[in-house]
Scaffold this active site. Sequence first.
Site, PDB file in Angstrom:
ATOM      1  N   GLU A   1       0.756  -1.345  -0.180  1.00 43.75           N
ATOM      2  CA  GLU A   1       0.035  -0.046  -0.061  1.00 43.75           C
ATOM      3  C   GLU A   1       0.801   1.123   0.066  1.00 43.75           C
ATOM      4  O   GLU A   1       2.055   1.193   0.413  1.00 43.75           O
ATOM      5  CB  GLU A   1      -0.948  -0.136   1.186  1.00 43.75           C
TER       6      GLU A   1
ATOM      7  N   LYS B   1      -4.010  -1.939  14.041  1.00 47.97           N
ATOM      8  CA  LYS B   1      -3.181  -0.749  14.654  1.00 47.97           C
ATOM      9  C   LYS B   1      -3.421  -0.533  16.185  1.00 47.97           C
ATOM     10  O   LYS B   1      -4.746  -0.415  16.466  1.00 47.97           O
ATOM     11  CB  LYS B   1      -3.284   0.622  13.762  1.00 47.97           C
TER      12      LYS B   1
HETATM   13  N1  PSU Z   1      -0.335   0.462   8.775  1.00 49.87           N
HETATM   14  C1  PSU Z   1       0.703   1.256   9.041  1.00 49.87           C
HETATM   15  N2  PSU Z   1       0.834   2.480   8.948  1.00 49.87           N
HETATM   16  C2  PSU Z   1      -0.382   3.112   8.137  1.00 49.87           C
HETATM   17  C3  PSU Z   1      -1.532   2.396   7.626  1.00 49.87           C
HETATM   18  C4  PSU Z   1      -1.314   0.948   7.961  1.00 49.87           C
HETATM   19  O1  PSU Z   1       1.880   0.634   9.905  1.00 49.87           O
HETATM   20  O2  PSU Z   1      -0.392   4.088   8.152  1.00 49.87           O
HETATM   21  C5  PSU Z   1      -2.751   2.984   7.114  1.00 49.87           C
HETATM   22  C6  PSU Z   1      -3.508   1.747   5.992  1.00 49.87           C
HETATM   23  O3  PSU Z   1      -3.201   2.318   4.834  1.00 49.87           O
HETATM   24  C7  PSU Z   1      -4.696   1.757   6.461  1.00 49.87           C
HETATM   25  C8  PSU Z   1      -4.943   3.027   7.263  1.00 49.87           C
HETATM   26  O4  PSU Z   1      -5.457   1.195   5.726  1.00 49.87           O
HETATM   27  O5  PSU Z   1      -4.110   3.257   7.822  1.00 49.87           O
HETATM   28  C9  PSU Z   1      -6.523   2.923   7.781  1.00 49.87           C
HETATM   29  O6  PSU Z   1      -6.732   4.202   7.882  1.00 49.87           O
HETATM   30  P1  PSU Z   1      -8.371   4.565   8.444  1.00 49.87           P
HETATM   31  O7  PSU Z   1      -8.256   4.107   9.862  1.00 49.87           O
HETATM   32  O8  PSU Z   1      -8.708   6.304   8.457  1.00 49.87           O
HETATM   33  O9  PSU Z   1      -9.154   3.606   7.667  1.00 49.87           O
END
Ligand code: PSU
Length: 308
Positions: A25, A158
Amino acid sequence: MENPLDISHEISVALSRNQPVVALESSVIAHGLPAPANVETALEMERIIRDCGAVPATIGVIDGRIRVGLTKEEIERLGEGKAPKLAVRDIPYAVAKKLDGGLTVSSTARIAASAGIVVMATGGIGGVHRGAAETFDISADLWELARTPIIVVCSGVKAVLDIPATVEWLETHGVPIYGYETSELPAFYSRSSGILVPKLEGSNEVADLAKTAPGAIGARCALVIAVPIPEANQVPAAAHIEKAVQEAESNRVKGKELTPFLLKRVGELTGGKSTEANIALLKNNAQVAAEIAVALFDDRDRRIGFMV
Ligand code: PSU
Ligand code: MN
């Protein structure tokens, strides 16, 4: 209308020959990590994947083109941090307006699967935010995992999120989540969450399971493979996460800004240690994803059913 998807020559050739490809990604480049570590980490993940014998496919949007296999220059351009964060629903607008964009897990999974890629790596998947009962903030990543057949290699959910609620969501929607050489779900910056998951022992076991999943359950969803952060890179971050979540709330940070805000704030509060941990787990996940891709494609003559 013109097809907005560009698959690099190297990746098209690899896919047509049934060679292992790993999707990556680009939101982590554009919004998840500070410069210059963001670009360095993205390039290092690509190198690790190549060293394992697979082809990396970093996916992003450049001038409204959906590019599977970004060049170094394009990765650097997204690394400037000006490009918006694109989940699946944001793609049509970015394409129509000819914008750049960093793709989240949701949009990466969708595009990778539609290009025929069967393994992707990230740091941690999005999930149910703390306080979601009031805010309704649940990452679009989850719905995409429930309907996109792809193996997602991550370090769990996360840690800034509500991990038990996210696990419940995945259970309700039938998305399997496995521990990679562990029976405890990893918690991103640390190896333990207290939540038990089925254990898979190594890349061959993951590959065997992925090959049998369609026959066994007609799987049309993702398989989430949760890989613990390497022991030495763990950071105790619970108190800092609490503080960052409170700050986000009092500053009314919400929507797509929330996750990048929390990751950045926890980075500052841990004196950069959580960012180092994030980088270490991203590289480790790239390695495991490449090993899984290689194990899946060891029999080059057979297309794996899971994917099509
Ligand atoms: N994993 C990491 N750092 C990130 C992300 C994932 O170590 O920044 C990103 C991914 O792209 C994931 C996003 O899809 O954070 C999730 O964002 P939200 O909670 O707004 O959906
Ligand atoms: Mn959200």
